[in-house]
Design a protein around this motif. Structure first.
Motif, PDB file in Angstrom:
ATOM      1  N   ASP A 183       0.492  -1.592  -0.501  1.00  0.00           N
ATOM      2  CA  ASP A 183       0.009  -0.463   0.071  1.00  0.00           C
ATOM      3  C   ASP A 183       0.396   1.194  -0.147  1.00  0.00           C
ATOM      4  OD1 ASP A 183      -2.865  -1.375   0.662  1.00  0.00           O
ATOM      5  OD2 ASP A 183      -1.465  -2.100   2.210  1.00  0.00           O
ATOM      6  N   ALA A 184       0.553   2.328  -1.042  1.00  0.00           N
ATOM      7  CA  ALA A 184       0.956   3.628  -0.653  1.00  0.00           C
ATOM      8  C   ALA A 184       0.581   4.679  -0.419  1.00  0.00           C
ATOM      9  CB  ALA A 184       0.800   4.818  -2.028  1.00  0.00           C
ATOM     10  N   SER A 185       1.750   5.696   0.616  1.00  0.00           N
ATOM     11  CA  SER A 185       0.844   6.174   1.389  1.00  0.00           C
ATOM     12  C   SER A 185       1.803   7.437   1.721  1.00  0.00           C
ATOM     13  CB  SER A 185       1.222   5.663   2.956  1.00  0.00           C
ATOM     14  OG  SER A 185       1.815   5.414   3.628  1.00  0.00           O
ATOM     15  N   ALA A 186       1.313   8.625   2.332  1.00  0.00           N
ATOM     16  CA  ALA A 186       2.005  10.139   2.023  1.00  0.00           C
ATOM     17  C   ALA A 186       2.149  10.344   3.695  1.00  0.00           C
ATOM     18  CB  ALA A 186       2.477  10.624   0.833  1.00  0.00           C
ATOM     19  N   LEU A 187       3.076  11.628   4.129  1.00  0.00           N
ATOM     20  CA  LEU A 187       3.035  12.109   4.520  1.00  0.00           C
ATOM     21  C   LEU A 187       3.731  13.470   4.897  1.00  0.00           C
ATOM     22  CD1 LEU A 187       4.090   9.098   5.784  1.00  0.00           C
ATOM     23  CD2 LEU A 187       3.409   9.802   8.298  1.00  0.00           C
ATOM     24  N   LEU A 188       3.002  14.608   5.036  1.00  0.00           N
ATOM     25  CA  LEU A 188       2.726  16.007   5.216  1.00  0.00           C
ATOM     26  C   LEU A 188       3.681  16.767   6.659  1.00  0.00           C
ATOM     27  CD1 LEU A 188       0.174  15.209   3.603  1.00  0.00           C
ATOM     28  CD2 LEU A 188       0.608  18.017   2.480  1.00  0.00           C
ATOM     29  N   LEU A 189       5.316  16.385   5.637  1.00  0.00           N
ATOM     30  CA  LEU A 189       6.194  17.308   7.751  1.00  0.00           C
ATOM     31  C   LEU A 189       5.991  18.252   7.271  1.00  0.00           C
ATOM     32  CD1 LEU A 189       8.588  14.106   7.196  1.00  0.00           C
ATOM     33  CD2 LEU A 189       6.442  14.174   8.606  1.00  0.00           C
ATOM     34  N   VAL A 190       6.451  18.686   8.791  1.00  0.00           N
ATOM     35  CA  VAL A 190       7.721  20.319   9.337  1.00  0.00           C
ATOM     36  C   VAL A 190       8.097  20.003  10.315  1.00  0.00           C
ATOM     37  CG1 VAL A 190       6.666  22.544  10.030  1.00  0.00           C
ATOM     38  CG2 VAL A 190       5.012  21.306   8.888  1.00  0.00           C
ATOM     39  N   SER A 191       9.416  20.628   9.821  1.00  0.00           N
ATOM     40  CA  SER A 191      10.238  20.118  10.605  1.00  0.00           C
ATOM     41  C   SER A 191      10.478  18.258  10.526  1.00  0.00           C
ATOM     42  CB  SER A 191      10.598  20.609  11.860  1.00  0.00           C
ATOM     43  OG  SER A 191      10.305  22.254  11.057  1.00  0.00           O
ATOM     44  N   GLY A 192      10.083  17.639  10.259  1.00  0.00           N
ATOM     45  CA  GLY A 192      10.274  16.233  10.189  1.00  0.00           C
ATOM     46  C   GLY A 192       9.064  15.539  10.841  1.00  0.00           C
ATOM     47  N   LYS A 193       8.093  16.268  11.041  1.00  0.00           N
ATOM     48  CA  LYS A 193       6.940  15.820  11.659  1.00  0.00           C
ATOM     49  C   LYS A 193       5.987  16.249  11.727  1.00  0.00           C
ATOM     50  CE  LYS A 193       9.110  13.003  15.528  1.00  0.00           C
ATOM     51  NZ  LYS A 193       9.269  11.356  15.671  1.00  0.00           N
ATOM     52  N   VAL A 194       5.019  15.131  11.768  1.00  0.00           N
ATOM     53  CA  VAL A 194       2.925  15.804  11.101  1.00  0.00           C
ATOM     54  C   VAL A 194       3.094  16.578  12.304  1.00  0.00           C
ATOM     55  CG1 VAL A 194       2.744  13.706   9.800  1.00  0.00           C
ATOM     56  CG2 VAL A 194       1.947  13.766  12.210  1.00  0.00           C
ATOM     57  N   ARG A 195       2.090  17.541  11.863  1.00  0.00           N
ATOM     58  CA  ARG A 195       0.971  18.333  12.896  1.00  0.00           C
ATOM     59  C   ARG A 195       0.488  17.885  13.328  1.00  0.00           C
ATOM     60  NH1 ARG A 195      -0.088  22.768   7.980  1.00  0.00           N
ATOM     61  NH2 ARG A 195      -0.759  20.460   7.125  1.00  0.00           N
ATOM     62  N   SER A 196      -0.746  16.966  12.496  1.00  0.00           N
ATOM     63  CA  SER A 196      -1.416  15.904  13.047  1.00  0.00           C
ATOM     64  C   SER A 196      -1.464  15.531  12.225  1.00  0.00           C
ATOM     65  CB  SER A 196      -3.054  17.411  13.262  1.00  0.00           C
ATOM     66  OG  SER A 196      -3.374  17.068  12.061  1.00  0.00           O
ATOM     67  N   ASP A 197      -2.684  14.157  12.684  1.00  0.00           N
ATOM     68  CA  ASP A 197      -2.748  13.112  12.536  1.00  0.00           C
ATOM     69  C   ASP A 197      -3.441  12.916  10.684  1.00  0.00           C
ATOM     70  OD1 ASP A 197      -1.604  11.385  14.013  1.00  0.00           O
ATOM     71  OD2 ASP A 197      -3.907  11.420  15.521  1.00  0.00           O
ATOM     72  N   ALA A 198      -4.094  14.136  10.510  1.00  0.00           N
ATOM     73  CA  ALA A 198      -4.466  14.536   9.637  1.00  0.00           C
ATOM     74  C   ALA A 198      -3.644  14.599   8.365  1.00  0.00           C
ATOM     75  CB  ALA A 198      -5.232  16.025   9.569  1.00  0.00           C
ATOM     76  N   ASP A 199      -2.120  14.884   8.204  1.00  0.00           N
ATOM     77  CA  ASP A 199      -1.575  14.573   7.938  1.00  0.00           C
ATOM     78  C   ASP A 199      -0.802  13.638   6.875  1.00  0.00           C
ATOM     79  OD1 ASP A 199      -1.548  17.801   7.184  1.00  0.00           O
ATOM     80  OD2 ASP A 199       0.710  18.061   9.396  1.00  0.00           O
ATOM     81  N   PHE A 200      -1.672  12.360   7.670  1.00  0.00           N
ATOM     82  CA  PHE A 200      -1.162  11.617   6.447  1.00  0.00           C
ATOM     83  C   PHE A 200      -2.368  10.708   5.928  1.00  0.00           C
ATOM     84  CE2 PHE A 200      -0.955   6.402   8.674  1.00  0.00           C
ATOM     85  CZ  PHE A 200      -0.016   6.278   7.508  1.00  0.00           C
ATOM     86  N   VAL A 201      -1.673  10.306   4.771  1.00  0.00           N
ATOM     87  CA  VAL A 201      -3.245  10.019   3.708  1.00  0.00           C
ATOM     88  C   VAL A 201      -2.658   8.602   3.152  1.00  0.00           C
ATOM     89  CG1 VAL A 201      -3.279  10.160   0.943  1.00  0.00           C
ATOM     90  CG2 VAL A 201      -2.752  12.669   2.554  1.00  0.00           C
TER      91      VAL A 201
END
Length: 430
Positions: free
Chosen positions: A30-48
């Motif tokens: 399965d493919a997924s993506a994480l949107l990061l600020v300073s190496g971390k997500v801002r919240s769980d909503a940044d996980f696709v």
């Protein structure tokens, strides 16, 4: 590309394709993506990923799987123009389901121009062993532009380990509390009674503390894939027996020509305007029966019987659209059984060379998905899934059963006869 290398990519709509070669014993991925600020997500909503298929910004959307000629792809659509300015990196990952990446041959990630389907960057992951998740690549900002980097970092802790490493809160299975200690064989001697204290005036109780702010529910990583060996799942045990159950059918044509000619038994042309219709036969506990389908404009209703509604007719098969049907599980006690099936309205004589995936997404449970087997008979109707209510348990059964109508018999009447619905049918049109 070599591991660690990078290349510029345009700030445009891109398709990120995770691909591999399938076969006996090869696990799913399965493919997924994480949107990061300073190496971390801002919240769980940044996980696709498959349970959270779109980012609120509209920048990333999980497109879904395709299977053609022994190769499987899972894709993400990425619009870099919509990535929020605070996001520095978009991590592109893969996770194995039911095995390790040492069992997955020819794993790669490819970045394509979404408008032209033209490859722009490709990284073939080097040999894997016990890894169950990989960061294969990433988009990152550099001096106002975007670049893609080939990463190839493996994890042995699966999607859960990868997600928590970037700051995602994962819903873990609850552990049973340890059993209470058994009572002592010989009770200790009773203590002498305490003297009666003088009466006291009870002070006024302090006001209750303010309730803490509600925290978002943790991300659930579970999913269910139905196969011939494991064809059914209980919605009740999955906790998915309320809210909306969304049923999606998406497809693509594997070859330019397909289908069967009923006259000479040879392959016939499958047109680009292929029109498939998702339908549902229903039987309610009050004995009423019926069908929900585009034919005859019997689209059903969600908040009154039959509590099943069909969206508008789609002719593309795209995952984001496709054919969609919704079942209102808040009225689950009204259902006796529901048979979801698909017919070919026009554009082909059979399902041969058609690759299709069925996804059932409960509002409060894990997604249930399965692919249709290759069609080897001149079939124009396929039973997809049977949902039955038995003793308070709601069960989804994978059917994936191709049926061949007799001459002059409609696909609807054919599936009715195969499952003993016992309805009367009249001709209808869209």
């Amino acid at each position: 590309m070599l591991k660690g290398s990078n290349t510029p990519v345009p700030t445009a709509a891109l398709r990120v394709e995770l691909g591999w070669r399938t076969g006996p014993g090869v696990p799913d991925a399965d493919a997924s993506a994480l949107l990061l600020v300073s190496g971390k997500v801002r919240s769980d909503a940044d996980f696709v990923f498959y349970n959270q298929p779109a980012h609120s910004s509209g920048a990333i959307r999980h497109e879904g799987k395709r299977n053609a000629d022994g190769r499987v792809t899972d894709a993400l659509l990425v619009d870099l123009t919509r990535v929020e300015p605070s996001i520095e990196t978009v991590v592109l990952a893969a996770s194995a389901d039911g095995g390790t990446f040492g069992q997955v041959p020819d794993l790669y990630i490819e970045v394509q121009d979404a408008a032209r389907s033209a490859p722009m960057a490709r990284f073939d992951n080097p040999g894997a062993t016990t890894e169950t998740a990989f960061v294969l690549g990433e988009f990152y900002r550099r001096q106002g532009a975007w670049k893609f980097r080939a990463v190839g970092q493996g994890y042995s802790s699966g999607l859960e380990g990868l997600a928590t490493d970037y700051g995602i809160t994962v819903d873990e299975p609850q552990q049973m509390a340890p059993a209470a200690a058994p009572p002592m064989a010989t009770p200790p001697p009773a203590a002498p009674p305490a003297p009666t204290p003088p009466p006291m005036t009870r002070p006024a109780a302090p006001p209750p503390p303010a309730a803490p702010p509600a925290t978002p529910a943790p991300v659930r990583l579970t999913k269910v894939t139905l196969t011939k060996a494991a064809p059914s799942v209980s919605l009740t045990k999955q906790g998915g027996t309320s809210g909306a159950l969304h049923v999606n059918l998406n497809w693509e044509v594997r070859k330019q020509f397909s289908g069967w000619s009923s006259k000479v038994g040879r392959p016939a042309a499958m047109h680009s305007d292929l029109d498939l219709d998702l339908c549902a036969l229903f039987e309610l506990t009050d004995g009423s029966k019926g069908v929900v389908q585009a034919l005859g404009n019997t689209f059903g209703a969600l908040h009154q019987p039959p509590y099943i509604h069909l969206d508008g007719d789609d002719r593309t098969g795209a995952v984001a659209a496709g054919e969609n049907l919704t079942v209102n599980l808040d009225h689950k006690n009204a259902f006796r059984r529901i048979l979801v099936f698909v017919t070919i309205y026009e554009g082909a004589r059979s399902f041969a060379d058609l690759n299709a995936t069925v996804t059932l997404q409960p509002q409060y449970g894990a997604p249930i998905e399965f692919s249709l087997d290759e069609c080897t008979v001149p079939s124009s109707v396929c039973a997809l899934a049977l949902i039955t209510s038995t003793g308070g348990d709601l069960v989804v059964q994978r059917e994936a059963r191709y049926l061949v109508p007799e001459r002059g018999v409609s696909p609807q009447r054919t599936v009715d006869h195969a499952y003993g619905w016992g309805m009367n049918w009249t001709p209808g049109r869209k």
